[in-house]
Design an enzyme around this catalytic site. Sequence first.
Site, PDB file in Angstrom:
ATOM      1  N   GLY A  48      -1.713  -9.553  -2.578  1.00  0.00           N
ATOM      2  CA  GLY A  48      -0.378  -9.125  -2.169  1.00  0.00           C
ATOM      3  C   GLY A  48      -0.173  -9.262  -0.673  1.00  0.00           C
ATOM      4  N   GLY A  50       2.876  -7.781   0.748  1.00  0.00           N
ATOM      5  CA  GLY A  50       3.958  -6.887   1.112  1.00  0.00           C
ATOM      6  C   GLY A  50       3.584  -6.153   2.382  1.00  0.00           C
ATOM      7  CB  SER A  79       3.669 -15.929  -3.438  1.00  0.00           C
ATOM      8  OG  SER A  79       3.986 -14.891  -2.538  1.00  0.00           O
ATOM      9  CE  LYS A 166      -2.156   9.279   2.478  1.00  0.00           C
ATOM     10  NZ  LYS A 166      -1.784   9.522   1.077  1.00  0.00           N
ATOM     11  CG  ASP A 229       2.215   7.891  -2.047  1.00  0.00           C
ATOM     12  OD1 ASP A 229       2.129   7.880  -0.808  1.00  0.00           O
ATOM     13  OD2 ASP A 229       2.785   7.001  -2.691  1.00  0.00           O
ATOM     14  CD  GLU A 233       6.623   6.517  -2.421  1.00  0.00           C
ATOM     15  OE1 GLU A 233       5.855   5.663  -1.961  1.00  0.00           O
ATOM     16  OE2 GLU A 233       7.075   6.461  -3.601  1.00  0.00           O
ATOM     17  CD  GLU A 399       1.377  11.679   0.619  1.00  0.00           C
ATOM     18  OE1 GLU A 399       2.206  10.808   0.942  1.00  0.00           O
ATOM     19  OE2 GLU A 399       0.200  11.423   0.330  1.00  0.00           O
TER      20      GLU A 399
END
Length: 487
Positions: A48, A50, A79, A166, A229, A233, A399
């Site tokens: 990946g 990203g 990709s 984090k 997590d 979010e 977090e």
Amino acid sequence: MSTFTSSVFRTETMTVPGGTETILRGGQDLFPLLPEALHGARRIGVLGWGPQGRAQALNLRDSLAGTDVTVSVGLRPGSSSAEDARKHGFTEENGTLGDWLAVAADSDLLILLIADAALAANHEKIFAVLKPGATIGLSHGFLLGHLKATGGDFPAGHPVIAVCPKGMGDSVRRLYEQGATVNGAGINASIAVHADPDGHATDRALAWSVGLGSPYTFLTTLENEYKSDIVGERAILLGAVHGLVEALYRHFRIEGADPVSAYERSTEAITGPIARTISDAGLPAVRAALSEADQDVFDRAYTAAYGPARELVAEIYDEVADGTELRSVILAEGRLATRPMTKIGGSPMWLHAAEVHARRGTATIAIDPLTAGLFVATMVAQVDEFADRGHPWSEIVNESIIEAVDSLLPYMHARDVAYMVDNCSRTARLGTRRWGPRFQAAYEQIAIPGLTDPADTTLLKSFLDNPTHAALAEAAKLRPSVDISVS
């Protein structure tokens, strides 16, 4: 008590409410120990490109430069990320860029950083090509939640570890680059050891975390990580912030404020002085910075918002824990193939972001007491919910607080909240769209109408005496050594 041992690194303990936790302090001086700590893992594959994939591949490559450990990037055929990876030095010619399954088959430590839904759909293909004994690395526990919900499991005989920064990927890379001249700059990370058949999983996880530039590393479990997590979010890290600033902007406009003032009192106050005050001096310092009259507004706002915010955090937690929230992300993947997510930056307040940003340096933004009370109440509601659910204190404060004020809110300040909602991970975007409006309704329908009631002195005392202040004070000693710069 959250403890681990290492045969390579010297760990230390941190005092937290009710006991101690083991941590590892990072720094560039530990980089020479990384090959030893990896215990034979000489080929690291990152699947990946990203935000996390790019940042982690670059950081690990830089930290391991000059050693016999190589870092390669694996991408699916066609990709659109391949060209950017090549621009950063990962190429087919030097053997550091290849087909995702070929890289997976060749790696001793395979770090899976493709999108959550894509990993859920393709993990069996990846597992099938792993070399015997290869370590599976994750930076999020989403896959574990999916496997639990579907009756699957990780393949036997493979160490399974997680290193979970984090902060967003851009923060992981930018603070690492700042750390090239300031030792200890980076993003804190948690580690989890889910399977350890060869006895070296903890050291490999610590090596990975140190290689990312983490100022300090703490222990969690893979299950605790994905719960905290994903809930975070949807709550104080993004979803609740979006719902809160939309509600406050409307409230200030209804009261007669002009659009720029309403934006500054809501969004700008949270991403600017409130975030900086918490980062520098802790949660009670926000209230202490206010006049006596404004403290009364803060107190009434805090006690009006804490209850409805806590109810929503608990609801999100339950839906994450039982798999409902994870299934919603996977279901969305099919829809998004033909119907991309629309952007949320079209509501009236975001039209004034550029004008507000242009005023910086000439306009002084104060801590608005109403905004501060609602925001701090929501942050503490998440802290208290995580504490009641048994999460370790390092995880709770990182977090719920440190990640917010040292990573995400600075980016929201540089761009705006709407930009963050539209440019974060797909899992976070989906969650924010689902839960942000719920928070907005809670503020508009319950908290703000409750401002006429006197402050609940018992609830306020609970805030002032909250054990998280002591935990945050300890963790803050190990926060990134510089403030993130955002261009």
